[in-house]
Design an enzyme around this catalytic site. Sequence first.
Site, PDB file in Angstrom:
ATOM      1  N   ALA A  76       0.806  -1.220   0.000  1.00 27.77           N
ATOM      2  CA  ALA A  76       0.000   0.000   0.000  1.00 27.77           C
ATOM      3  C   ALA A  76       0.841   1.274   0.000  1.00 27.77           C
ATOM      4  CB  ALA A  76      -0.937   0.004   1.190  1.00 27.77           C
ATOM      5  N   THR A  77       2.049   1.212   0.546  1.00 28.17           N
ATOM      6  CA  THR A  77       2.902   2.409   0.486  1.00 28.17           C
ATOM      7  C   THR A  77       3.149   2.761  -0.978  1.00 28.17           C
ATOM      8  OG1 THR A  77       3.941   1.889   2.590  1.00 28.17           O
ATOM      9  CG2 THR A  77       5.168   3.357   1.116  1.00 28.17           C
ATOM     10  N   GLN A 184      -6.878  -0.653   5.890  1.00 24.52           N
ATOM     11  CA  GLN A 184      -7.442  -1.188   7.133  1.00 24.52           C
ATOM     12  C   GLN A 184      -8.908  -1.606   6.973  1.00 24.52           C
ATOM     13  OE1 GLN A 184      -5.670  -1.940   9.732  1.00 24.52           O
ATOM     14  NE2 GLN A 184      -3.776  -0.870   9.258  1.00 24.52           N
ATOM     15  N   SER A 204      -3.303  -3.833   0.618  1.00 21.16           N
ATOM     16  CA  SER A 204      -2.068  -4.573   0.852  1.00 21.16           C
ATOM     17  C   SER A 204      -2.380  -5.977   1.377  1.00 21.16           C
ATOM     18  CB  SER A 204      -1.296  -3.789   1.921  1.00 21.16           C
ATOM     19  OG  SER A 204       0.003  -4.241   2.011  1.00 21.16           O
ATOM     20  N   ALA A 205      -1.686  -6.993   0.862  1.00 24.74           N
ATOM     21  CA  ALA A 205      -2.016  -8.377   1.243  1.00 24.74           C
ATOM     22  C   ALA A 205      -1.725  -8.677   2.711  1.00 24.74           C
ATOM     23  CB  ALA A 205      -1.246  -9.349   0.353  1.00 24.74           C
ATOM     24  N   HIS A 206      -0.641  -8.081   3.258  1.00 18.54           N
ATOM     25  CA  HIS A 206      -0.236  -8.519   4.599  1.00 18.54           C
ATOM     26  C   HIS A 206      -1.144  -8.023   5.713  1.00 18.54           C
ATOM     27  CE1 HIS A 206       1.967  -5.021   6.499  1.00 18.54           C
ATOM     28  NE2 HIS A 206       1.917  -4.585   5.260  1.00 18.54           N
ATOM     29  N   THR A 245       9.155  -7.278 -13.209  1.00 20.88           N
ATOM     30  CA  THR A 245       8.688  -8.672 -13.266  1.00 20.88           C
ATOM     31  C   THR A 245       7.664  -8.940 -12.161  1.00 20.88           C
ATOM     32  OG1 THR A 245      10.787  -9.363 -14.196  1.00 20.88           O
ATOM     33  CG2 THR A 245       9.459 -11.086 -13.137  1.00 20.88           C
ATOM     34  N   CYS A 332       8.381   6.409  17.881  1.00 19.78           N
ATOM     35  CA  CYS A 332       9.754   6.727  18.277  1.00 19.78           C
ATOM     36  C   CYS A 332      10.303   7.776  17.326  1.00 19.78           C
ATOM     37  CB  CYS A 332      10.634   5.493  18.174  1.00 19.78           C
ATOM     38  SG  CYS A 332      10.225   4.299  19.426  1.00 19.78           S
TER      39      CYS A 332
HETATM   40  C1  LIG Z   1      -3.706   2.969   6.553  1.00 17.34           C
HETATM   41  C2  LIG Z   1      -2.421   2.413   6.026  1.00 17.34           C
HETATM   42  N1  LIG Z   1      -1.942   2.819   4.836  1.00 17.34           N
HETATM   43  C3  LIG Z   1      -0.803   2.342   4.322  1.00 17.34           C
HETATM   44  C4  LIG Z   1      -0.042   1.401   4.977  1.00 17.34           C
HETATM   45  C5  LIG Z   1       1.225   0.897   4.364  1.00 17.34           C
HETATM   46  O1  LIG Z   1       1.023  -0.405   3.851  1.00 17.34           O
HETATM   47  P1  LIG Z   1       2.225  -1.344   3.378  1.00 17.34           P
HETATM   48  O2  LIG Z   1       2.800  -1.925   4.615  1.00 17.34           O
HETATM   49  O3  LIG Z   1       1.563  -2.381   2.528  1.00 17.34           O
HETATM   50  O4  LIG Z   1       3.181  -0.518   2.609  1.00 17.34           O
HETATM   51  C6  LIG Z   1      -0.489   0.950   6.223  1.00 17.34           C
HETATM   52  C7  LIG Z   1       0.334   0.004   7.009  1.00 17.34           C
HETATM   53  O5  LIG Z   1       0.559   0.186   8.186  1.00 17.34           O
HETATM   54  C8  LIG Z   1      -1.706   1.454   6.767  1.00 17.34           C
HETATM   55  O6  LIG Z   1      -2.183   1.034   7.940  1.00 17.34           O
END
Ligand SMILES: Cc1ncc(COP(=O)(O)O)c(C=O)c1O
Length: 398
Positions: A76-77, A184, A204-206, A245, A332
Site C-alpha cells: 500500500a505504500t 485497514q 495490501s495483502a499482509h 517482473t 519513536c
Molecule cells: C492505513 C495504512 N496505509 C498504508 C499502509 C502501508 O502499507 P504497506 O505496509 O503495505 O506498505 C499501512 C500500514 O501500516 C496502513 O495502515
Amino acid sequence: MSHVKTPIYMDHHATTPVDPRVVAVMLPCFSEEFGNASSRSHAFGLRAEELVDEARGQVAEFVGARKQEIIFTSGATESNNLAIKGVWESYRSKGGHIITQVTEHKAVLDTCKYLESQGAQVTYLPVDKTGTVSIDDVKSALRPETVLISIMFANNEIGTLQPIRELGKLAKEHGIVFHVDGVQATGKLPLNMNEYGIDLFSFSAHKMYGPKGIGALYVRRNDPYVRLSPMMRGGGHERGIRSGTLNVPGIVGLGKACSVASTEMSEEVSRVKSLRDRLEQGLKSGLEDVFLNGHPTERIPNNLNVSFAGVDAESLLSGLTDDMAVSSSSACSSGGLEPSYVLKAVGTRPDLLHTAIRFGLGRFNTAEEVDYVIDRVISVVRKLRAVSPFYGDSAKNK
Ligand SMILES: Cc1ncc(COP(=O)(O)O)c(C=O)c1O
C-alpha cells in the site's frame, strides 16, 4: 485460563499471519510453477500468466471492480505513492491542488509533503473528536484547480471509518479524482468501487492474511478513465503503469487472501466484533478511567484503542510483553517518544496522550485469549496506577 499460548497476537493493524490456505497456493509458485508471467514463448511463462490472471480476477471481484482495473504493486505504500504522484503528474496542466486530511497514514502525508516541494498545493483538513472528516470542510476546500481528494477508508490507529460514499459523490459532482487508502478496511466490509464512487483504491495483502511485499492499486477505467503517470518505468508491465517482473507467488497469495475474505467476511466480522466488544466491556468493567479513542460506532470491527488514565503506555507494554503483542500510539523519534499525531488531531486530553493502547483483533483470536488479555491488562494497569504520580490517590485502590 493459563492454557492459552502466549504471547497472544493482537496487533492485526500492523500485520497479520498468512492464512495456511494462502501459503498452500503460494508454495508451488516458488518451485514447479516458477515461470516469468511475461515469458509468452513457453509453458512455464504461460502457466505463470494464467496464475496471475486467475488471481487478478479474485482481487477484482473482491473489490467490486474489473480485472483490467487492478495494478499489482509491492504494497500500500507504493500504491499510495503511485496514486497520488501519478495523478498529480498527469493532471498538472489542470491544476496542482490536492485535498487530504491530517490523520492519513504517513504513506499519504509524506507523499503530499514531497509534492508540495515540487510545487503542489495541499490542503490538510482537520477531523472532529471522533476522527471523522467533515463533508462541508471538503466542499469549502474545493478549488477550480483541485485534481485529487485522498481520504482513507479507516484509520490505522483509532479505526474510524470515513464517509466514503458521500466523498465519492462529491468528487464525482466536481470531476475530481478520488483516492482511498483502503488498507485497514479490506476484509472488514463489502467493497464495490462503483457504489462508493472510488477512482483509486490502495490495499495490501499482509493486512488481510496474505504475504508481505504485495499489494494492489485499483485504477478506474471508465467514467472517468483515470490517467496515471508511472513511477516505475521499464518493461511496460501492468499496462505500463508499474513495470517490473511480476511477483507471482505474492500475487497468487493476494488472490487467495481476497477469495477467502470474500466468502468468510460476514461470519468473521461478526465474530471478531463480538470479541472486540467483549474486550472493551471486560476492560471497562474491571477498571475505572478507561477512555475510548475514535468513533464509538463508525469504526472497523477489529479495532479497540483505549487510554488508561495515569498509566504510561510504554510501561504498560513492557509489563505485558510476555503475554501479548499490542501496540501503543506513540512513535519513536530521535527526540524520544512523540505522542501520536492521530490522537492529537482528535483533541485527546494532553494527560491521556501517552496512555493509549491499540488492540487489533484478528481471524485466529479466541474468546479465551480475550479473557486472558483482559485479566492481564487489568492487573498490570492496577499495579502501575498504584505507584503512578499521575493517578489520583482516591482512585488508586479501585
Ligand atoms: C492505513 C495504512 N496505509 C498504508 C499502509 C502501508 O502499507 P504497506 O505496509 O503495505 O506498505 C499501512 C500500514 O501500516 C496502513 O495502515
